[in-house]
Enzyme design. Sequence first.
Site, PDB file in Angstrom:
ATOM      1  N   ASP A 101       0.836  -1.207   0.000  1.00 44.78           N
ATOM      2  CA  ASP A 101       0.000   0.000   0.000  1.00 44.78           C
ATOM      3  C   ASP A 101       0.872   1.258   0.000  1.00 44.78           C
ATOM      4  OD1 ASP A 101      -2.317   1.502   0.113  1.00 44.78           O
ATOM      5  OD2 ASP A 101      -3.141   0.470   1.861  1.00 44.78           O
ATOM      6  N   ASP A 161     -10.869   1.696  -3.468  1.00 41.65           N
ATOM      7  CA  ASP A 161     -11.450   1.339  -2.174  1.00 41.65           C
ATOM      8  C   ASP A 161     -12.968   1.332  -2.240  1.00 41.65           C
ATOM      9  OD1 ASP A 161      -9.027   1.036  -1.045  1.00 41.65           O
ATOM     10  OD2 ASP A 161      -9.071   2.842   0.185  1.00 41.65           O
TER      11      ASP A 161
END
Length: 722
Positions: free
Chosen positions: A454, A518
């Site tokens: 990430d 997301d």
Amino acid sequence: MGPMNLGTASVRRIAAGETELVLDAARGSRPRILHWGTVLSETRDDELLLLSSRPWAHGGPDVAIPASFSNELGAGLAGPTGLLAHRDGRHWATCLTVESVEQDAPHRVRVVCSDPRAAVRVIYNLDIDTDSQVLSATSTLENTGDDDLAVDWCAALCLPLDSRLRTLRSFTGRWAGEFQPQDVPIFRGSFVRENRRGRTSHDSFPALIARADNTAEQSGPAAAFQLAWSGNHRLRVDGHNDGRTFVQMGELLLPGEMLLAPGERYTTPALIAAHSDAGLSHVSQRFHAHALRHAGGGRLHRKPRPVHYNTWEAVYFDHGEARLLELVDQAAAIGAERFVLDDGWFGSRRDETRGLGDWWVASERYPNGLDPIAQRLREHGMEFGLWFEPEMVNPDSDLFRAHPDWVLGVDALVQVPSRHQYVLDLTRPEVVDHLYERIAAIVEQYDVDYIKWDMNRDLHHPASDGHAAVHGQTRAVYGLMARLRERFPELEMESCASGGGRADFGVLRHADRVWLSDNNDAGDRQQIQRGASYVLPLAITGTHVGPRECHITRRVYSMAYRSATAIFGHMGLELDLSEETDADLDTLRRAIALHKRHRELIHGGRHVRLDTPDYLVAFGVVAQGAQSALFSCAKVAGHATTLPTELRLAGLEPQRHYRLRLIWPDDYAPITAPSLVETADLLGNGSVFSGEALMRHGIPLPLMHPDSCLVFHLAGTDTTSA
Ligand code: DGJ
């Protein structure tokens, strides 16, 4: 007077499949591109040279100035140059001529140019991928002088744009709303996108697509370009007033960022370019083939893409052994094949504000380490994935307390806060070594199969020791990924940056998957996935079934719709399975089984987007050879007509016959009957139609509720009767 007798020895052709690049690269002259596109098999070199001449025009220089690979300032071209370099303000007017041309294979060429006065050499590497037929171009700038050369801009190539392509598509977006196409007409003047976020970014994906007025998904000329780079970038399309248009892409260099000492070289990120005379889907297919060949270092075909279970939206930071073991069991029972333990398993990480950088297992959450989880996963035959955010540190962390000087920052400027974290300075070898050792230790200890890598903030003050460092930082991230890959050749990686903030072809040399967004809202996802499909293949696009009520949009969708949306990608689940009803869990189980049944086709077939009204999002995957296909048709909004439009399929063989069936929802309930679903028995044996009928006439769609999706299966058959 007959035609001019042009020497053709300088003409070089490189080709692969249907694609050709023709150059005029005479020693001592400025090199130029005569043609890039479909192979000109009937055309002689001298014809092309003649056809590439340009007349003199009033109001300009006395001689027409040809374009070249870098459109350098020293040539006298008025338009934006592809090369800006100087020595303390002098020797900036570069003019490059060919020194040598080396062609070691029919599909690639290396053209070495130099300018002895400016003391620079530029090596252009041009390569048409034999598989995908995309052109990759880089330039390497070498300082052949005795003092430092400051490089302000170096495009990979100035690529002339076919004058028929008058509309430009770029991709913008935001967190949870990535890959939003925006179209502009190509005009005289410049279209420029500059990204200074230090990562690929959500708002300027480094790709452009140009098309003609009559280009559609399956027809008409189109060209697509992208920069394989995860740092700052500049994309520009310049319409010169002499009628020529050029595409340039390169790394956006900050002040003083690229200073070449005598003998040093700078190589640009690759410009990847695809063309087609057969529409937008075809240029995308070429990008897809290229990504599939190179992603993860070319390892993608080794095994089917495992269905993921990701813990993030199920537990966020609320970790604990008992809870996680329960999730492992639930995920296994429903058909997941890889379990990814997301943020929150390490250090003092209980929320976004602390612990980032402390890469050891949080002992009070996991008193037995991660062994029980790893062991349970093995019992279920599942892979183990673990979340890291290697480039970042919370100020409230042991790592930062021990090494407050390990972060990027400039002069005395106060860091811009962003998700409570700073960016580590990966241009320092000791920082990279530390990260490598910590990550490698965990991977080794728990036999981790997969890393979700990430990266959750922009780089606002990206300097190391006062000097701009995005270039070095980006290369160091690639280097760290490569080093881990070398140590653990089977380790897979996912590139995530708050969703799709780092999903470019540069990071995809190292990563096997991208986390696209997301936002697991199926309706938004239909659009985001369609946008991403211009560039990314389904096999590497992470698509998850989210919770019934989406955490980001608060919209509520049926499991059938959520599943249908996630089937077409590298499928995963990201929800608390204990919050779903038994009926929905059953639907989900069947959707996963359906995905597994068809994933070879989904991940290996040709992706065709369909041209539809805006209330539909429709596409298909057609097996190589077109013997079978799947088509997805989602209704994302209402329509003004009583019935929806017919759906014209694409990519099939017109003469072949196909048995058409509706395979999702598998508990389809009609709104009104009969429609084709009943009359053609689409839920049963189906009916046989010619590819021609399905593509030219189309399927009359049944009435559909908004936020629903139909999936059709087509199997080639020798039967020609219904
Ligand atoms: C952002 C990612 O996009 C999410 O999937 C999740 O991993 C969080 N970061 C964790 O902090």
